[in-house]
Design an enzyme around this catalytic site. Structure first.
Site, PDB file in Angstrom:
ATOM      1  CG  ASP A  90      26.087 -12.751  20.014  1.00  0.00           C
ATOM      2  OD1 ASP A  90      26.421 -13.109  21.165  1.00  0.00           O
ATOM      3  OD2 ASP A  90      26.711 -11.908  19.357  1.00  0.00           O
ATOM      4  CE  LYS A 100      29.632 -12.627  22.770  1.00  0.00           C
ATOM      5  NZ  LYS A 100      29.165 -11.224  22.567  1.00  0.00           N
ATOM      6  CG  ASP A 130      30.738 -10.423  26.902  1.00  0.00           C
ATOM      7  OD1 ASP A 130      31.164  -9.769  27.878  1.00  0.00           O
ATOM      8  OD2 ASP A 130      30.382  -9.885  25.826  1.00  0.00           O
ATOM      9  CG  LEU A 131      27.468 -13.918  31.875  1.00  0.00           C
ATOM     10  CD1 LEU A 131      27.121 -14.792  33.073  1.00  0.00           C
ATOM     11  CD2 LEU A 131      26.352 -13.966  30.842  1.00  0.00           C
ATOM     12  CE  LYS A 132      29.253  -6.426  27.237  1.00  0.00           C
ATOM     13  NZ  LYS A 132      28.973  -7.726  26.551  1.00  0.00           N
ATOM     14  CG  PHE A 133      30.088 -10.518  36.492  1.00  0.00           C
ATOM     15  CD1 PHE A 133      28.950 -11.222  36.154  1.00  0.00           C
ATOM     16  CD2 PHE A 133      31.289 -11.213  36.571  1.00  0.00           C
ATOM     17  CE1 PHE A 133      28.992 -12.576  35.898  1.00  0.00           C
ATOM     18  CE2 PHE A 133      31.345 -12.567  36.322  1.00  0.00           C
ATOM     19  CZ  PHE A 133      30.203 -13.256  35.982  1.00  0.00           C
ATOM     20  CB  THR A 169      32.233  -1.886  20.084  1.00  0.00           C
ATOM     21  OG1 THR A 169      31.287  -2.952  20.195  1.00  0.00           O
ATOM     22  CG2 THR A 169      33.579  -2.344  20.607  1.00  0.00           C
ATOM     23  CG  ASP A 189      25.034  -6.228  41.930  1.00  0.00           C
ATOM     24  OD1 ASP A 189      24.929  -5.399  42.861  1.00  0.00           O
ATOM     25  OD2 ASP A 189      24.121  -6.992  41.602  1.00  0.00           O
ATOM     26  CB  ILE A 190      27.427  -4.476  45.848  1.00  0.00           C
ATOM     27  CG1 ILE A 190      26.717  -5.813  46.076  1.00  0.00           C
ATOM     28  CG2 ILE A 190      26.433  -3.319  45.818  1.00  0.00           C
ATOM     29  CD1 ILE A 190      26.018  -5.914  47.424  1.00  0.00           C
ATOM     30  N   PRO A 191      30.475  -5.345  45.227  1.00  0.00           N
ATOM     31  CG  PRO A 191      32.408  -4.225  45.951  1.00  0.00           C
ATOM     32  CD  PRO A 191      30.920  -4.068  45.838  1.00  0.00           C
ATOM     33  CD  GLN A 199      29.987  -4.248  17.453  1.00  0.00           C
ATOM     34  OE1 GLN A 199      30.370  -3.367  18.201  1.00  0.00           O
ATOM     35  NE2 GLN A 199      29.835  -5.488  17.845  1.00  0.00           N
ATOM     36  N   GLY A 226      31.313 -12.199  15.193  1.00  0.00           N
ATOM     37  CA  GLY A 226      30.050 -12.901  15.263  1.00  0.00           C
ATOM     38  C   GLY A 226      29.409 -13.093  13.911  1.00  0.00           C
ATOM     39  NE  ARG A 227      25.729  -8.940  14.282  1.00  0.00           N
ATOM     40  CZ  ARG A 227      25.284  -7.775  14.745  1.00  0.00           C
ATOM     41  NH1 ARG A 227      24.060  -7.381  14.469  1.00  0.00           N
ATOM     42  NH2 ARG A 227      26.063  -7.013  15.495  1.00  0.00           N
TER      43      ARG A 227
END
Length: 246
Positions: free
Chosen positions: A20, A42, A69-72, A133, A74-76, A203, A223-224
């Site tokens: 990150d 990641k 990890d862009l966490k889409f 999380t 939106d519309i299909p 978290q 991560g950290r």
């Protein structure tokens, strides 16, 4: 120990290091420090939006697998195109929000297949975000979801399974329940993993690496505790040693 299809995968191939960072040079320095140890990195929104698809290729050339990890959400039609581009970039895992619904997740799966075909490469694992999380029952209720958090996670996981994607991203506290719902072969990727004694940060639902794998996680995201350690390579080795026998 819950039965999964991932027990034969080496421990170091189930630990995803979250880079990150704000810039490519920071991420590359950290990745190089972990070379020969970590197999997965990641790339989240901050780094991807700063550097674009080129950052994925930088890691791939160094031999890493990339969890994009862009966490889409939106519309299909838009999500199908985004997933296609992500797969064509070489990403090995991609994410979307399950609350986008079945049609959106099906579109993401189609896009992943098309993107892999575009480059003649493997299809990335497609993962649905259940409940972040950082959230708990109170913050979930602020969004209008009044059923208990665990029920929300279970319902969204079942929707992901119906949609035909590879698995889910969820807190390790829900991993055991999700393994029962999704079966032994599904990906269950768990952020919110902290070695004993590590700071929680933002978290709120966490476990140690060993606890997360014992609960049924296929992969953990750390991560950290690694990237901010005085010796990141040693921190990674300690986690890998902790979970090697699981």
């Amino acid at each position: 120990m819950l039965d999964t299809g991932f027990h034969s995968v080496p421990a170091d191939d189930r630990i995803i290091v979250a880079l990150d960072c704000n810039a490519a040079w920071e991420a590359i320095v950290m990745a190089d420090a972990l070379a020969g140890r970590a197999k997965w990195v990641k790339v989240g929104m901050t780094l991807y939006y700063a550097e674009g698809p080129a950052i994925i290729q930088m890691f791939k050339r160094r031999g890493f697998k990339v969890f994009l990890d862009l966490k889409f959400h939106d519309i299909p039609h838009q999500v199908e195109g985004a997933a296609r581009s992500a797969a064509a970039s070489g990403a090995d895992m991609i994410t979307m929000h399950t609350v986008g619904g079945q049609a959106m997740m099906e579109a993401a799966q189609r896009g992943a297949l098309l993107g892999a075909s575009d480059i003649g490469g493997p299809v990335p694992a497609t993962l649905g975000i259940t409940v972040l999380t950082s959230m708990n029952d109170e913050t979930l209720a602020q969004t209008g979801v009044t059923r208990p958090l665990t029920e929300q996670v279970a319902a969204l996981a079942e929707l992901a399974m119906t949609s035909g994607i590879s698995g889910v991203v969820a807190s390790p506290l829900e991993a055991s329940m999700l393994r029962e719902i999704l079966g032994p072969e599904a990906y269950i990727v768990t952020p919110g993993v902290r070695p004993a004694g590590a700071a929680l940060g933002d978290q709120s639902r966490v476990m140690t690496p060993a606890e997360a794998f014992a609960a049924g996680a296929s992969h953990i995201v750390v991560g950290r505790p690694i990237t901010q350690a005085a010796d990141p390579a040693a921190a990674f080795d300690a986690i890998a040693a902790e979970v090697a026998g699981l």
